[in-house]
Design an enzyme around this catalytic site. Structure first.
Site, short mmCIF file in Angstrom:
data_model
loop_
_atom_site.label_atom_id
_atom_site.label_comp_id
_atom_site.label_asym_id
_atom_site.label_seq_id
_atom_site.Cartn_x
_atom_site.Cartn_y
_atom_site.Cartn_z
N ASP A 10 0.89 -1.17 0.00
CA ASP A 10 0.00 0.00 0.00
C ASP A 10 0.92 1.22 0.00
O ASP A 10 2.14 1.09 0.14
CB ASP A 10 -0.88 -0.02 1.27
CG ASP A 10 -1.79 1.20 1.38
OD1 ASP A 10 -2.38 1.59 0.36
OD2 ASP A 10 -1.90 1.78 2.48
N SER A 11 0.31 2.39 -0.09
CA SER A 11 1.12 3.61 0.00
C SER A 11 1.60 3.84 1.44
O SER A 11 2.58 4.52 1.66
CB SER A 11 0.28 4.81 -0.43
OG SER A 11 -0.89 4.87 0.36
N TYR A 42 -0.96 8.20 -2.62
CA TYR A 42 -1.15 7.77 -4.02
C TYR A 42 -2.36 8.46 -4.64
O TYR A 42 -2.40 8.68 -5.84
CB TYR A 42 -1.37 6.25 -4.08
CG TYR A 42 -0.12 5.41 -4.04
CD1 TYR A 42 1.14 5.95 -3.81
CD2 TYR A 42 -0.22 4.03 -4.25
CE1 TYR A 42 2.27 5.14 -3.78
CE2 TYR A 42 0.90 3.21 -4.22
CZ TYR A 42 2.14 3.76 -3.99
OH TYR A 42 3.25 2.95 -3.98
N CYS A 73 -4.40 -1.62 -1.81
CA CYS A 73 -4.61 -0.18 -2.00
C CYS A 73 -5.57 -0.02 -3.16
O CYS A 73 -5.33 -0.58 -4.25
CB CYS A 73 -3.27 0.48 -2.32
SG CYS A 73 -3.40 2.19 -2.82
N ASN A 74 -6.65 0.72 -2.96
CA ASN A 74 -7.62 0.92 -4.03
C ASN A 74 -7.04 1.76 -5.16
O ASN A 74 -7.27 1.48 -6.33
CB ASN A 74 -8.87 1.61 -3.49
CG ASN A 74 -9.76 0.67 -2.72
OD1 ASN A 74 -10.74 0.17 -3.25
ND2 ASN A 74 -9.43 0.41 -1.46
N GLU A 153 -2.81 8.78 8.34
CA GLU A 153 -1.37 8.52 8.46
C GLU A 153 -0.77 9.32 9.62
O GLU A 153 0.20 8.89 10.24
CB GLU A 153 -0.63 8.89 7.16
CG GLU A 153 -0.83 7.92 6.03
CD GLU A 153 -0.06 6.60 6.18
OE1 GLU A 153 0.99 6.57 6.82
OE2 GLU A 153 -0.56 5.58 5.64
N CYS A 185 -11.09 2.69 0.17
CA CYS A 185 -9.68 2.99 0.42
C CYS A 185 -9.30 2.16 1.63
O CYS A 185 -10.06 2.13 2.62
CB CYS A 185 -9.50 4.48 0.70
SG CYS A 185 -7.86 4.90 1.34
N THR A 186 -8.17 1.49 1.56
CA THR A 186 -7.84 0.56 2.65
C THR A 186 -7.44 1.27 3.95
O THR A 186 -7.29 0.62 4.98
CB THR A 186 -6.72 -0.41 2.22
OG1 THR A 186 -5.62 0.36 1.70
CG2 THR A 186 -7.23 -1.38 1.17
N HIS A 187 -7.29 2.60 3.89
CA HIS A 187 -7.07 3.34 5.15
C HIS A 187 -8.37 3.49 5.93
O HIS A 187 -8.36 3.62 7.15
CB HIS A 187 -6.54 4.75 4.86
CG HIS A 187 -5.08 4.82 4.54
ND1 HIS A 187 -4.55 4.34 3.37
CD2 HIS A 187 -4.03 5.32 5.26
CE1 HIS A 187 -3.25 4.56 3.35
NE2 HIS A 187 -2.90 5.15 4.50
N1 DGL Z 1 -4.89 2.93 1.00
C1 DGL Z 1 -4.85 3.62 -0.27
C2 DGL Z 1 -6.11 3.31 -1.05
O1 DGL Z 1 -6.75 2.32 -0.78
C3 DGL Z 1 -4.57 5.06 0.00
C4 DGL Z 1 -4.07 5.77 -1.19
C5 DGL Z 1 -3.30 7.01 -0.89
O2 DGL Z 1 -2.14 6.90 -0.51
O3 DGL Z 1 -3.86 8.09 -1.16
O4 DGL Z 1 -6.47 3.99 -2.00
#
Ligand code: DGL
Length: 265
Positions: A10-11, A42, A73-74, A153, A185-187
């Site tokens: 992921d990012s 990302y 990560c989406n 984050e 989004c996985t966050h």
């Molecule tokens: N977890 C990432 C996602 O699912 C976050 C992307 C980001 O860094 O903006 O999109």
């Protein structure tokens, strides 16, 4: 090969929501995690940049001997899933976080769903396209929630600041009559308790964690990649840039077993 780790990236910390679920459901599996903190977020990057990062990270994970690549990560799934599958799919299974959630939602009877995601994911329109392919007629409303990833984050979740920011996003007028909200989004699973308490059961809330974990389980079995050995599995966490909050949040998921390693790509 079955003893090799599952590579997850992921990012930043978002993919840990997927990694920790994989560790819980498949406790014998070793994990090699990569958080591309040097290039986060990302969601603000171009498709070309995200594809370049995704290829570099996948090469890194394959060099370390990973038996599967999970794009946790989406934004990276939207930009690079097809590319990575084409390039590496004959060597290892490549898993994205979008298709399993889309399959789950299309099996339900929702007429209108909301998708909250990063700008990159919303720009790709991937959820609308994939959902409408499987379920023509479904109405999909996208909302780019640009602030959330950096906020998470920084460790801002379950506090008054995250609550205020979420309130602003969730009162988006086009979300008024949605029946389900997809946390694309996985966050965002880190905000799930706050989102659920905002809706108080009026809207069904989904994230991709369970459906992706299930898909990983199906693929491990299908490809004969399940680790059956009784050796203690390894967990390694790489970041492209050290951040204290990454280390702290990783500990929320993995307790004291975390030792961050920095790997510049
Ligand atoms: N977890 C990432 C996602 O699912 C976050 C992307 C980001 O860094 O903006 O999109």
């Amino acid at each position: 090969m079955s003893k090799a780790p599952i590579g997850i990236f992921d990012s930043g910390i978002g993919g840990l929501t997927v990694a920790s679920s994989v560790s819980k459901v498949f406790p014998k599996e070793s994990i090699l995690y990569f958080g591309d903190t040097a290039h986060l977020p990302y969601g603000e990057k171009s498709i070309d940049s995200i594809q370049k990062y995704a290829i570099e990270i996948t090469e890194f994970l394959l060099e370390k001997g990973c038996k599967m690549i999970v794009i946790a990560c989406n934004s990276a799934s939207a930009a690079a899933y097809e590319l990575l599958s084409e390039k590496y799919g004959n060597r290892v299974p490549v898993v994205d976080v979008i298709s399993p959630l889309v399959e789950l939602i299309s099996s339900k009877s929702y007429a209108k769903v909301g998708v909250m995601a990063t700008k990159a994911t919303v720009r790709s329109d991937v959820y609308s396209k994939k959902l409408m392919e499987l379920k023509p007629g479904i109405e999909v409303v996208n909302l780019a929630a640009g602030l959330l990833v950096t906020m998470i984050e920084e460790g801002f979740f379950n506090n008054d600041i995250s609550n205020a920011v979420l309130h602003k996003y969730l009162t988006y007028p086009d979300f008024e009559d949605i029946e389900a909200l997809l946390l694309a989004c996985t966050h965002y699973p880190l905000l799930r308790p706050e989102i659920e308490s905002f809706y108080k059961g009026r809207v069904a809330v989904y994230d991709s964690v369970d459906s992706v974990t299930e898909k990983i389980g199906r693929l491990l079995k299908l490809k004969n990649l399940r680790n059956e050995s009784d050796e203690e599995p390894t967990k390694r966490f790489f970041v492209s840039d050290y951040t204290e909050s990454f280390e702290q949040t990783t500990r929320i998921f993995y307790k004291n077993k975390v030792n961050l390693e920095v790997a510049s790509l």
